[in-house]
Design an enzyme around this catalytic site. Structure first.
Site, PDB file in Angstrom:
ATOM      1  N   ASP A  17       6.173   2.342  -2.127  1.00 32.14           N
ATOM      2  CA  ASP A  17       5.588   2.958  -3.285  1.00 32.14           C
ATOM      3  C   ASP A  17       4.945   4.271  -2.647  1.00 32.14           C
ATOM      4  OD1 ASP A  17       6.280   1.846  -5.498  1.00 32.14           O
ATOM      5  OD2 ASP A  17       4.971   0.035  -4.893  1.00 32.14           O
ATOM      6  N   GLU A  50      -0.832   2.288  -1.480  1.00 28.36           N
ATOM      7  CA  GLU A  50       0.523   2.525  -1.653  1.00 28.36           C
ATOM      8  C   GLU A  50       0.518   3.884  -2.655  1.00 28.36           C
ATOM      9  OE1 GLU A  50       2.694  -0.728  -3.134  1.00 28.36           O
ATOM     10  OE2 GLU A  50       0.969  -1.520  -4.287  1.00 28.36           O
ATOM     11  N   CYS A  76       3.244  -3.248   5.137  1.00 23.99           N
ATOM     12  CA  CYS A  76       4.013  -4.395   4.411  1.00 23.99           C
ATOM     13  C   CYS A  76       5.299  -3.810   3.482  1.00 23.99           C
ATOM     14  CB  CYS A  76       3.234  -5.252   3.550  1.00 23.99           C
ATOM     15  SG  CYS A  76       2.547  -4.354   2.213  1.00 23.99           S
ATOM     16  N   HIS A  86      13.672  -3.180  -5.654  1.00 22.83           N
ATOM     17  CA  HIS A  86      13.417  -4.543  -5.245  1.00 22.83           C
ATOM     18  C   HIS A  86      14.709  -5.451  -5.239  1.00 22.83           C
ATOM     19  CE1 HIS A  86       9.178  -3.435  -6.129  1.00 22.83           C
ATOM     20  NE2 HIS A  86       9.094  -4.247  -5.039  1.00 22.83           N
TER      21      HIS A  86
END
Ligand code: PEP
Ligand code: MG
Length: 592
Positions: free
Chosen positions: A466, A442, A513, A202
Site C-alpha cells: 500500500d 503503509e 511485511c 490480493h
C-alpha cells in the site's frame, strides 16, 4: 499492460502479461466465464413464449427487490444522497424501450429469455454508450449492470465456480476475486491467468502463498483462448504460450528441474538463522491469510508469523468471538515460542465482503477500509480484539492495526483495546495485559508522522504494497498502471529510511511485511536501510534467507546509501541485482 501477440514458432503464440507468482505449468485451459457467457441458448416454441415472459417478470421483480435492499443498506451507512444512484438502476427496470425490446425479441427470435436478455441488454447499452449525451452514456453502465443481475436471477447462480474442477487445468478468467483465489484447489489449478490484476493485488498475493504460478494483466486473454486450449503459463516471466512447441516444453522442464535442485539445496537452511555473513541477525517470518498457511511457514523454516491477514476469516460470514479465539490460539500454539502478529481485519480495498453490508465504493482503496471500517464498527472490532486477547495466553501474540493514516486512529484503537481488556477482566477471562501493539506503516502520512505514532506502539511494520500505491498514486490492482508501480522508487526508499530511523529513535523495532520484503533481490537493500524483521510469503523464505546469509552488513549498508542518493527505481534495482550477482549468483539465475 497489453497482451502483445507475436509468433516465435509456426503454431505457437506467445502472449505477454505480468508474472505475479513464480513457476511454470502446462495444461488445458479452463475458462472461468462471466454471467453472460454462461447463458445456454435454446430455441423455444410459440407456446413457450408466455412462460418465458413470466420468468422475465419474476426476474424483474427479484432484481428490483435486491436493488432496493442494496439501496437501503447504502442509505443506512452512507446516507440518502449516496443511495440515489440506485434510482437509475431501478429506472432501467421500468424503461419501456428496454422492456418492449425484450418482449418483441422473444416473440420474433423464439429463443429462451436468458439469451434474449443478454443480447438486448448488450445492444441497448451499446447504443446508449454511442450517444452524444453524457447523461445517457452513463446509463449504458446501468443497463449492463442490470442485464447481469437479471441473468443471475434467471440462471439462478452466479455462473462462476472453481469448486468442481474435475481435472488439473490452467484457469483463465477476466478477473478473480481474492475470495475465489482463496478457495482454489491447489491440486486442480496448475496456474491462473487473468486479463486484469497486478503483482500486489490480493489475488496475486494469494497465488504466491498457495505456490500457484500466475500471470495477470493480460488485457483480453480470456477472450482469445478457448476451453481446452493447450497452454504453458510462466508466472516468473509473465508469459503465456498457446500451443507450446515440444522444444519449449522440454526447455521449461529442464528449468523446472534446476529450480527444484536449488530449492532442495536450500532446504538445509531450514533451521539456520537469518543472519548476514558477519553476524547481523534478523527475524524472518511468514505471512499467512488462513490458519492452514502455518504449515508452509513451518515447512519453509520461517520464525513465526509476521502478518496474519485475518480478513480472510470473514469471507463468508462474521466469525464470533469463540470461533476467532480458537483460530488465533491454534496459530499461536503452533508457532510458539515465535510470535504471531495478528493484523486486525483489513476489509475493503479489493477485499470486498457483501455480507458485512459494505457499500460499493468508487475508490475503495482510498475509502472505508481497514482501521477506518473497524473504528466505525466498534462491536465487530472489539469482538476481534477480545478474541486476540484471549489467544494471547496461548503463545506469543501481538496486535497490528492496518492502514493507519493519523495518530488519532491509533489512540482510538488502543482505547477500544483497553475496553476489550476491561470486558474480559470483568468476565474473569485471562489475557496477556502486556500484549504488544504495533501499526502498519503503509500510508505516507503515517510514515511522515511516525514520531507522533511511535509513543503509542511497540513496533512498526512497513506495508510496502500500500505504501507504494499511496505514495506513487498507482492503483495496485490496475494493470494499466502496473508499469508505474515501483517499490524501489526513491520516494519509497526515503520513506522506509525515515520510518526506520524514527522507529529506532523511539526504541521500536521496524519490520517489513509487504511483498517487497519477499523479493530476494531487495533483501540486502532493506537490511542496509536498517530493518529488523522481514515477513514474507512462506515459499519465498528459503530464497530470502539464502540471500541474507550470503551478504555482509557493510555491503548492504553501502547499497542502501547508494540507493538513497539514486534518482531512479531502475538504477536501484540494477545495483541490487549487481550485489546479488556477487553474493548469491545461483539465486539470480532462477530469478531471471
Ligand atoms: C501491504 O500493504 O504491504 C500489506 C502487507 O498489506 P496488504 O497487502 O494486506 O494490504
Ligand atoms: Mg496493506
Amino acid at each position: 499492460m497489453t497482451a502483445k501477440p507475436h509468433a516465435p514458432a509456426a503454431d505457437e503464440l506467445e502472449l505477454k502479461g505480468v508474472g505475479v507468482s513464480p513457476g511454470a505449468a502446462t495444461g488445458p485451459v479452463f475458462l472461468l466465464a462471466s454471467e453472460d457467457e454462461t447463458v445456454v441458448e435454446r430455441e423455444i416454441g410459440a407456446a413457450d413464449v408466455p412462460r418465458e415472459l413470466q420468468r422475465f417478470t419474476e426476474a424483474l421483480s427479484a432484481t428490483r427487490e435486491q436493488i432496493r435492499e442494496v439501496q437501503l443498506r447504502v442509505k443506512e451507512t452512507l446516507g440518502a444522497e449516496s443511495a440515489k444512484i440506485f434510482e437509475a438502476h431501478l429506472l432501467v427496470l421500468e424503461d419501456r424501450g428496454f422492456l418492449d425490446e425484450v418482449t418483441r425479441a422473444i416473440a420474433t427470435t423464439r429463443r429462451n429469455i436468458e439469451a434474449v436478455v443478454r443480447d438486448v441488454a448488450a445492444r441497448y447499452a451499446q447504443s446508449l454508450a454511442e450517444l452524444n449525451d453524457d447523461y445517457l452514456r452513463e446509463r449504458a453502465v446501468d443497463v449492463r449492470d442490470i442485464g447481469r443481475r437479471l441473468l443471475r436471477n434467471l440462471t439462478g447462480h452466479s455462473g462462476r465456480t472453481l469448486a468442481n474442477l474435475e481435472s488439473p487445468c490452467i484457469v483463465v478468467a477476466h478477473d478473480l476475486a481474492p475470495s475465489e483465489t482463496a478457495g482454489l484447489n491447489k491440486h486442480k489449478v496448475l496456474a491462473f491467468v487473468t486479463d486484469l490484476g497486478s503483482p500486489t493485488s490480493h489475488t496475486a498475493i494469494m497465488a504466491r502463498a498457495l505456490g500457484i504460478p500466475a500471470v495477470v494483466g493480460m488485457h483480453d486473454v480470456s477472450l482469445r483462448l478457448a476451453a481446452g486450449d493447450p497452454v504453458l503459463a510462466d508466472g516468473s516471466q509473465g508469459l503465456l504460450y498457446l500451443r507450446p512447441t515440444q522444444q519449449r516444453l522440454a526447455r521449461y522442464a529442464r528449468r523446472d528441474q534446476a529450480r527444484r535442485t536449488i530449492q532442495s539445496r536450500l532446504a538445509v537452511l531450514h533451521d539456520q538463522p537469518a543472519m548476514t555473513r558477519d553476524g547481523y541477525g534478523l527475524i524472518l517470518s511468514g505471512n499467512i491469510g488462513l490458519p492452514g498457511d502455518v504449515d508452509a511457514v513451518l515447512a519453509n523454516g520461517a520464525t513465526g508469523v509476521g502478518l496474519f491477514r485475518t480478513e480472510y476469516l470473514y469471507l463468508n460470514k462474521l466469525p464470533d468471538e469463540d470461533e476467532q479465539t480458537a483460530v488465533y490460539a491454534e496459530v499461536a500454539r503452533r508457532v510458539a515460542p515465535a510470535a504471531v502478529i495478528i493484523r486486525t481485519m483489513d476489509i475493503g480495498g479489493d477485499k470486498f465482503l457483501s455480507h458485512l453490508k459494505m457499500p460499493q465504493q468508487v475508490n475503495p482503496f482510498m475509502g472505508w477500509r481497514a482501521i477506518r471500517f473497524c473504528l466505525a464498527q466498534p462491536d465487530i472490532f472489539k469482538t476481534q480484539l477480545r478474541a486476540i486477547l484471549r489467544a494471547s495466553v496461548r503463545g506469543n501474540v501481538k496486535i497490528m492495526y492496518p492502514m493507519v493514516s493519523h495518530v488519532r486512529e491509533v489512540v482510538a484503537a488502543n482505547q477500544l483495546l483497553a475496553e476489550a481488556q476491561a470486558e474480559l477482566a470483568q468476565r474473569g477471562v485471562p489475557f496477556d495485559p502486556d500484549i504488544e501493539v504495533g501499526v502498519m506503516i503503509e500510508v505516507p502520512s503515517a510514515a511522515l508522522t511516525a514520531d507522533l505514532i511511535a509513543p503509542h506502539v511497540k513496533f512498526f511494520s512497513l506495508g510496502t504494497n500500500d505504501l507504494v500505491q499511496y505514495t506513487l498514486a498507482v492503483d495496485r490492482v490496475n494493470e494499466l498502471v502496473a508499469g508505474l508501480y515501483e517499490p524501489t522508487n526513491p520516494a519509497i526508499i526515503r520513506l522506509i529510511q525515515h520510518t526506520v530511523a524514527v522507529g529506532h529513535e523511539h526504541g521500536l523495532w521496524v519490520g517489513v511485511c509487504g511483498e517487497m520484503g519477499g523479493n530476494p533481490l531487495l533483501a540486502p537493500l532493506l537490511i542496509g536501510l536498517g530493518l529488523d524483521e522481514f515477513s514474507v510469503n512462506p515459499p519465498a523464505v528459503p530464497l530470502v534467507k539464502d540471500v541474507i546469509r550470503s551478504v555482509r552488513f557493510a555491503q548492504a549498508e553501502e547499497l542502501a546509501q547508494a540507493a538513497l542518493r539514486s534518482g531512479s527505481a531502475g538504477e536501484i534495482v540494477e545495483a541490487c541485482r549487481r550485489l546479488c550477482g556477487q553474493t548469491a549468483p545461483e539465486i539470480l539465475e532462477i530469478l531471471d
